[in-house]
Design an enzyme around this catalytic site. Structure first.
Site, PDB file in Angstrom:
ATOM      1  N   ASP A  64       0.813  -1.205   0.000  1.00  0.00           N
ATOM      2  CA  ASP A  64       0.000   0.000   0.000  1.00  0.00           C
ATOM      3  C   ASP A  64       0.856   1.267   0.000  1.00  0.00           C
ATOM      4  O   ASP A  64       0.520   2.249  -0.661  1.00  0.00           O
ATOM      5  CB  ASP A  64      -0.918   0.010   1.227  1.00  0.00           C
ATOM      6  CG  ASP A  64      -2.081  -0.962   1.071  1.00  0.00           C
ATOM      7  OD1 ASP A  64      -2.359  -1.370  -0.066  1.00  0.00           O
ATOM      8  OD2 ASP A  64      -2.709  -1.299   2.089  1.00  0.00           O
ATOM      9  N   GLY A  65       1.970   1.246   0.737  1.00  0.00           N
ATOM     10  CA  GLY A  65       2.837   2.426   0.781  1.00  0.00           C
ATOM     11  C   GLY A  65       3.375   2.803  -0.578  1.00  0.00           C
ATOM     12  O   GLY A  65       3.448   3.988  -0.928  1.00  0.00           O
ATOM     13  N   ASP A 135      -4.742  10.010   3.762  1.00  0.00           N
ATOM     14  CA  ASP A 135      -5.020  10.877   4.900  1.00  0.00           C
ATOM     15  C   ASP A 135      -4.004  11.996   5.055  1.00  0.00           C
ATOM     16  O   ASP A 135      -2.916  11.978   4.470  1.00  0.00           O
ATOM     17  CB  ASP A 135      -5.064  10.055   6.199  1.00  0.00           C
ATOM     18  CG  ASP A 135      -3.876   9.102   6.345  1.00  0.00           C
ATOM     19  OD1 ASP A 135      -2.763   9.476   5.945  1.00  0.00           O
ATOM     20  OD2 ASP A 135      -4.068   7.978   6.837  1.00  0.00           O
ATOM     21  N   THR A 175      -9.744   3.088   6.107  1.00  0.00           N
ATOM     22  CA  THR A 175      -9.372   1.758   6.589  1.00  0.00           C
ATOM     23  C   THR A 175      -7.894   1.672   6.959  1.00  0.00           C
ATOM     24  O   THR A 175      -7.379   0.578   7.193  1.00  0.00           O
ATOM     25  CB  THR A 175      -9.688   0.691   5.522  1.00  0.00           C
ATOM     26  OG1 THR A 175      -9.081   1.068   4.280  1.00  0.00           O
ATOM     27  CG2 THR A 175     -11.186   0.543   5.323  1.00  0.00           C
ATOM     28  N   ALA A 176      -7.215   2.824   7.021  1.00  0.00           N
ATOM     29  CA  ALA A 176      -5.788   2.847   7.357  1.00  0.00           C
ATOM     30  C   ALA A 176      -5.603   3.341   8.801  1.00  0.00           C
ATOM     31  O   ALA A 176      -6.172   2.797   9.723  1.00  0.00           O
ATOM     32  CB  ALA A 176      -5.031   3.697   6.342  1.00  0.00           C
ATOM     33  N   TYR A 177      -4.805   4.388   8.985  1.00  0.00           N
ATOM     34  CA  TYR A 177      -4.518   4.922  10.320  1.00  0.00           C
ATOM     35  C   TYR A 177      -5.813   5.304  11.041  1.00  0.00           C
ATOM     36  O   TYR A 177      -5.968   5.113  12.248  1.00  0.00           O
ATOM     37  CB  TYR A 177      -3.594   6.131  10.168  1.00  0.00           C
ATOM     38  CG  TYR A 177      -2.946   6.642  11.430  1.00  0.00           C
ATOM     39  CD1 TYR A 177      -3.021   5.948  12.640  1.00  0.00           C
ATOM     40  CD2 TYR A 177      -2.220   7.839  11.410  1.00  0.00           C
ATOM     41  CE1 TYR A 177      -2.400   6.434  13.785  1.00  0.00           C
ATOM     42  CE2 TYR A 177      -1.595   8.322  12.544  1.00  0.00           C
ATOM     43  CZ  TYR A 177      -1.693   7.621  13.733  1.00  0.00           C
ATOM     44  OH  TYR A 177      -1.080   8.108  14.850  1.00  0.00           O
ATOM     45  N   LEU A 179      -8.733   3.932  10.914  1.00  0.00           N
ATOM     46  CA  LEU A 179      -9.374   2.755  11.502  1.00  0.00           C
ATOM     47  C   LEU A 179      -8.651   2.308  12.764  1.00  0.00           C
ATOM     48  O   LEU A 179      -9.276   1.974  13.774  1.00  0.00           O
ATOM     49  CB  LEU A 179      -9.400   1.614  10.479  1.00  0.00           C
ATOM     50  CG  LEU A 179     -10.044   0.301  10.931  1.00  0.00           C
ATOM     51  CD1 LEU A 179     -11.531   0.497  11.214  1.00  0.00           C
ATOM     52  CD2 LEU A 179      -9.852  -0.788   9.886  1.00  0.00           C
ATOM     53  N   SER A 180      -7.319   2.315  12.729  1.00  0.00           N
ATOM     54  CA  SER A 180      -6.529   1.919  13.895  1.00  0.00           C
ATOM     55  C   SER A 180      -6.772   2.844  15.084  1.00  0.00           C
ATOM     56  O   SER A 180      -6.684   2.422  16.242  1.00  0.00           O
ATOM     57  CB  SER A 180      -5.039   1.916  13.552  1.00  0.00           C
ATOM     58  OG  SER A 180      -4.752   0.987  12.530  1.00  0.00           O
TER      59      SER A 180
END
Length: 277
Positions: A64-65, A135, A175-177, A179-180
């Site tokens: 993803d990165g 984001d 769904t990335a940072y 979501l965490s």
């Protein structure tokens, strides 16, 4: 036939074995392939100075990165991206490593769809950064200090927060940072922004969602701590006391190629739920 740009993550494919396999596969299909200058030098090929502009389609080998780093440049030319996951989660990728050649074959045959994804634009003092697919977040630069941040939406004061920072996430980045940090999941084809605090020091803190046409302004009110601004996980600038960062929907978009019939909820279940097994 479309001109295919090939981009790889050198850390994920250190010996470029898989990259060479994909390049050979594309060549056997008679497909014109271009590579960037770094990859060209490693493969003994002529490299293209601006692969994002010259390619009709970008095949990205990595996680993803890698796709995020490509997206912020490809958006300027509306060049669609097809990712093959060589990383861990690969939420943005269209195929896993073992199915890469079959998926590419479908792309070359035109058996794919293209998803248009919203991006975010951030600026400080009139200086804008590259658009972000996932984001924009402000985090404490010194881990020992909390940040005091004032939030405005469309110029109207909303609240003042104490904590480690604030995340502003696009639907793709939800769904990335986000979501965490306990933020909501947004359907990727919507035009929305999730606002989520990072480790807030209050009892009432909750994430909330605003419209894609809204503008968010965040000011740093902490004299004893500086903030660090990140877009898609990349450090961009320091946010100093009294400075304000403005985030809103970007004019540009990322175009993601899909070769399967899996919808958002299928991918969400497979990547976020079934991976626990």
């Amino acid at each position: 036939m479309d001109k295919v740009g090939l981009i790889t993550n050198f850390e994920r494919d250190r010996e470029l074995k898989y990259t060479r396999e994909i390049l050979y596969f594309l060549n056997t299909r008679g497909c014109p392939v271009i590579v960037g200058e770094k990859l060209g030098g490693a493969l003994g090929l002529s490299g293209c100075e601006n692969i994002y502009k010259e390619a009709d389609i970008l095949i990205v080998l990595g996680g993803d990165g890698t796709i995020l780093r490509v997206a912020c440049h490809a958006a300027a030319y509306e060049t669609p991206i097809f990712g093959i996951n060589l990383g861990h989660l690969g939420y943005l990728a269209g195929a896993e490593k073992q199915e890469g050649r079959d998926a590419i074959d479908r792309v070359l045959k035109g058996r794919y769809t293209v998803e248009k994804r919203m991006m975010l634009r951030a600026e400080i003092g009139g200086k804008a950064f590259l658009p972000a697919l996932n984001d924009v977040y402000i985090r404490n630069k010194e881990a020992a200090h909390m940040l005091k941040l004032t939030l405005k939406i469309n110029g109207q004061y909303t609240d003042t927060y104490l904590g480690d920072g604030i995340i502003l996430a696009s639907p793709t980045g939800s769904t990335a940072y986000n979501l965490s940090a306990g933020g909501p999941v947004l359907k990727p084809d919507t035009s929305l922004i999730a606002v989520t605090q990072i480790c807030p020091h209050n009892l009432y803190a909750r994430s909330f969602v605003i419209g894609g046409e809204d503008s968010v302004s965040i000011s740093l009110k902490s004299r004893e701590a500086a903030g660090a601004v990140f877009t898609d996980g990349e450090y961009r600038a320091e946010l100093k006391y009294g400075e304000e960062i403005t985030v809103k929907k970007a004019k540009s978009h990322t175009y993601i190629i899909k070769t399967t019939e899996l919808d958002f909820y299928d991918v969400l279940r497979r990547k976020m739920v079934e991976q626990r097994d």
